[in-house]
Design an enzyme around this catalytic site. Structure first.
Site, PDB file in Angstrom:
ATOM      1  N   THR A  98       0.750  -1.212  -0.238  1.00  0.00           N
ATOM      2  CA  THR A  98      -0.396  -0.092   0.147  1.00  0.00           C
ATOM      3  C   THR A  98       0.872   1.159  -0.260  1.00  0.00           C
ATOM      4  O   THR A  98       1.962   1.176  -0.007  1.00  0.00           O
ATOM      5  CB  THR A  98      -1.094  -0.032   1.327  1.00  0.00           C
ATOM      6  OG1 THR A  98      -2.118   0.776   0.741  1.00  0.00           O
ATOM      7  CG2 THR A  98      -0.465   0.457   2.725  1.00  0.00           C
ATOM      8  N   LYS A 102       3.582   1.540  -3.734  1.00  0.00           N
ATOM      9  CA  LYS A 102       3.326   0.410  -4.610  1.00  0.00           C
ATOM     10  C   LYS A 102       4.089   0.771  -6.288  1.00  0.00           C
ATOM     11  O   LYS A 102       4.593  -0.162  -6.547  1.00  0.00           O
ATOM     12  CB  LYS A 102       2.116   1.060  -5.244  1.00  0.00           C
ATOM     13  CG  LYS A 102       0.552   0.630  -3.883  1.00  0.00           C
ATOM     14  CD  LYS A 102      -0.687   0.412  -4.609  1.00  0.00           C
ATOM     15  CE  LYS A 102      -1.698   0.478  -3.738  1.00  0.00           C
ATOM     16  NZ  LYS A 102      -3.136   0.262  -3.922  1.00  0.00           N
ATOM     17  N   ASN A 123       0.520  -4.327  -5.902  1.00  0.00           N
ATOM     18  CA  ASN A 123      -0.318  -3.962  -4.960  1.00  0.00           C
ATOM     19  C   ASN A 123      -0.139  -5.443  -4.616  1.00  0.00           C
ATOM     20  O   ASN A 123      -0.942  -5.989  -3.159  1.00  0.00           O
ATOM     21  CB  ASN A 123      -1.669  -3.685  -4.693  1.00  0.00           C
ATOM     22  CG  ASN A 123      -2.833  -4.907  -5.526  1.00  0.00           C
ATOM     23  OD1 ASN A 123      -2.198  -5.590  -6.561  1.00  0.00           O
ATOM     24  ND2 ASN A 123      -3.875  -4.153  -4.692  1.00  0.00           N
ATOM     25  N   GLY A 161      -8.038  10.205  -7.621  1.00  0.00           N
ATOM     26  CA  GLY A 161      -7.452  10.036  -6.622  1.00  0.00           C
ATOM     27  C   GLY A 161      -5.344   9.584  -7.390  1.00  0.00           C
ATOM     28  O   GLY A 161      -5.850  10.341  -8.655  1.00  0.00           O
ATOM     29  N   GLY A 163      -2.858   7.710  -6.817  1.00  0.00           N
ATOM     30  CA  GLY A 163      -2.018   6.803  -6.373  1.00  0.00           C
ATOM     31  C   GLY A 163      -2.169   5.376  -7.130  1.00  0.00           C
ATOM     32  O   GLY A 163      -2.276   5.491  -8.411  1.00  0.00           O
ATOM     33  N   GLY A 164      -1.463   4.299  -6.710  1.00  0.00           N
ATOM     34  CA  GLY A 164      -1.289   3.192  -7.601  1.00  0.00           C
ATOM     35  C   GLY A 164      -2.649   2.806  -8.339  1.00  0.00           C
ATOM     36  O   GLY A 164      -2.607   2.274  -8.407  1.00  0.00           O
TER      37      GLY A 164
END
Length: 170
Positions: A98, A102, A123, A161, A163-164
């Site tokens: 997390t 990632k 992940n 978002g 992120g990954g």
């Protein structure tokens, strides 16, 4: 530690605060991780990230493992650098990755799935043999596909978002 022969483990005493960052309360340790009935053959899975104080993932997965009759455990591994986990020597069967690791975990893995490379993030890390190292994959892509399965084609979508998981969704 108890499964590997230690006579003690580390937790905050009832009614006392944590003595160090990340230290859990003894009642939570016993309820979530069940150290007294941990067997040597239990497989160990980890969640790697920083910080992990907010995560409830072990509280979800460990009771599920118990209900499924599996002796395995899922433990948080707070680390500021995922290299610490990858090179820890712990006998891990898998690692959920997390924030903020990632993208870094993808770069550190010896091998990677097409989905992880396409998303630019990993992940999930799965161990290989010593010769072929860790495999980086991405289950966020599959999760988003399942969640959107019933959405009508051509529907408008807002992706929040950066992120990954957001990269996987995109």
């Amino acid at each position: 530690a108890l499964a590997w022969g230690s006579c003690a483990t580390y937790a905050a005493a009832p009614g006392c605060g944590a003595a160090a960052p990340g230290q859990m309360d003894l009642a939570d340790l016993v309820r979530i991780y069940r150290p007294l009935d941990l067997r040597r053959d239990a497989r160990l899975y980890a969640l790697a990230g920083w910080p992990l104080a907010h995560t409830q993932t072990p509280s979800f997965f460990n009771p599920w493992l118990e209900r499924a009759g599996l002796p395995d455990r899922y433990v948080p591994f707070p680390c500021t650098d995922p290299r610490d986990l990858i090179h820890s020597g712990l006998p891990l069967e898998g690692v959920a990755v997390t924030v903020p690791h990632k993208e870094t975990a993808l770069q550190l893995a010896a091998r990677s799935s097409r989905l992880a490379r396409t998303a630019g993030a990993c992940n999930t890390l799965l161990p290989g043999t010593d010769a072929d190292g860790w495999l980086a994959t991405n289950t966020d892509v599959w999760g988003v596909r399942c969640a959107l399965r019933r959405v009508t084609a051509g529907s408008r979508t807002l992706l929040l978002g950066c992120g990954g998981a957001a990269c996987a969704a995109a």
